[in-house]
Write an enzyme that holds these catalytic residues in place. Structure first.
Site, mmCIF file in Angstrom:
data_model
loop_
_atom_site.group_PDB
_atom_site.id
_atom_site.type_symbol
_atom_site.label_atom_id
_atom_site.label_comp_id
_atom_site.label_asym_id
_atom_site.label_seq_id
_atom_site.Cartn_x
_atom_site.Cartn_y
_atom_site.Cartn_z
ATOM 1 N N ASP A 183 -12.851 -20.697 15.896
ATOM 2 C CA ASP A 183 -13.293 -21.984 16.553
ATOM 3 C C ASP A 183 -14.414 -20.990 17.627
ATOM 4 O OD1 ASP A 183 -15.055 -23.651 17.227
ATOM 5 O OD2 ASP A 183 -13.604 -25.542 17.248
ATOM 6 N N GLY B 140 -2.643 -23.468 10.789
ATOM 7 C CA GLY B 140 -3.594 -23.685 9.830
ATOM 8 C C GLY B 140 -3.610 -21.885 8.673
ATOM 9 N N LYS C 19 -16.786 -20.437 13.235
ATOM 10 C CA LYS C 19 -17.551 -20.964 12.857
ATOM 11 C C LYS C 19 -18.419 -20.730 14.211
ATOM 12 C CE LYS C 19 -15.431 -24.753 12.958
ATOM 13 N NZ LYS C 19 -14.851 -26.614 13.407
ATOM 14 N N PHE D 103 -16.364 -30.527 12.410
ATOM 15 C CA PHE D 103 -14.862 -30.622 12.262
ATOM 16 C C PHE D 103 -14.762 -30.860 10.844
ATOM 17 C CE2 PHE D 103 -10.836 -32.719 12.547
ATOM 18 C CZ PHE D 103 -10.070 -31.690 12.925
ATOM 19 N N GLU E 146 -5.463 -16.207 10.454
ATOM 20 C CA GLU E 146 -5.683 -17.629 10.054
ATOM 21 C C GLU E 146 -6.530 -17.880 10.068
ATOM 22 O OE1 GLU E 146 -5.830 -19.348 13.281
ATOM 23 O OE2 GLU E 146 -6.081 -18.263 15.278
ATOM 24 N N ASP E 147 -6.320 -19.326 9.906
ATOM 25 C CA ASP E 147 -7.357 -20.413 9.450
ATOM 26 C C ASP E 147 -8.783 -20.579 9.332
ATOM 27 O OD1 ASP E 147 -6.135 -21.583 11.745
ATOM 28 O OD2 ASP E 147 -5.800 -23.458 11.194
ATOM 29 N N ASP F 162 -6.180 -29.667 9.770
ATOM 30 C CA ASP F 162 -5.274 -30.657 9.734
ATOM 31 C C ASP F 162 -6.119 -31.844 11.038
ATOM 32 O OD1 ASP F 162 -5.030 -29.434 12.420
ATOM 33 O OD2 ASP F 162 -3.935 -31.441 12.304
ATOM 34 N N ARG G 20 -3.649 -31.055 5.749
ATOM 35 C CA ARG G 20 -3.560 -29.658 5.319
ATOM 36 C C ARG G 20 -2.735 -29.375 4.613
ATOM 37 N NH1 ARG G 20 -2.412 -26.853 10.216
ATOM 38 N NH2 ARG G 20 -1.822 -28.583 11.666
#
Ligand code: IMP
Ligand code: MG
Length: 179
Positions: A108, A50, A136, A157, A104-105, A164, A170
């Site tokens: 979470d 990601g 998040k 989400f 990092e993407d 993705d 993506r």
């Protein structure tokens, strides 16, 4: 913005953040990195898959000398974290004494970073910081020091911009949220 609604597998998604909004947020992170790492030659460690798109846009804005390497981890199935990280491809570069920035993407639950950080620290880098496109805060389950966050988002989400839904989405330059 792209089309109003998109479908990936069985799910509909609606536009959430535009590529322009994302670019503005990345500009701010890049300004801070350029100031903080001036003259330090950091080692950027990009967490695949990601993180590839954020890394590309962020690193084009990094003005100093740096090295860039990739590692690959996976902890997600569908739209939920499995709570377990499978390390797929390890880091071979010598990180001892280096200033590391993990790219990092999205952060979470924090499971991925909570797993990666001790492994990296064991190799005695001079410093480790985290740069993430999205965070998040409501999902975080671990105490993490997240220094370079481009955008905080609610606990929904999202797909696009590297992220993705079961392999799809993506490539989207904008970010979408489950409709
Ligand atoms: P964590 O380990 O729970 O912090 O989750 C990190 C990884 O889960 C990220 O690198 C993403 O690959 C994936 N992930 C978390 N939230 C989302 C989302 O909203 N959409 C797509 N992937 C996500
Ligand atoms: Mg990921």
């Amino acid at each position: 913005m792209g089309p109003a609604l998109i479908t990936l597998h069985d799910k509909a998604f609606r536009p959430y953040l535009s590529a322009a909004e994302i670019a503005t947020a990345i500009d701010q992170v890049a300004l801070r990195l350029n100031a903080d790492y001036a003259g330090r030659q950091p080692l950027f460690v990009v967490v695949l898959t990601g993180g590839f798109m954020f890394a590309t846009d962020l690193l084009k804005r990094f003005t100093g000398n740096c090295e860039i390497v990739f590692i690959r981890v996976a902890s997600y199935e569908g739209t939920g974290s499995t709570g377990q990280v499978q390390e797929i491809m390890g880091l071979r570069e010598d990180v001892q004494g280096r200033d590391i920035i993990l790219i990092e993407d999205i952060v979470d639950t924090g499971t991925t970073l909570n797993h990666l950080l001790p492994t990296l620290r064991a190799n005695k880098p001079a410093s480790i910081e985290i740069a993430a496109m999205f965070f998040k805060p409501a999902s975080l389950r671990y105490r993490l020091d997240l220094k370079y966050i481009a955008l905080e988002i609610p606990n929904d989400f999202v797909v696009g911009y590297g992220l993705d839904y079961d392999g799809l989405g993506r490539n989207l330059p904008d970010v979408y949220v489950a409709a």
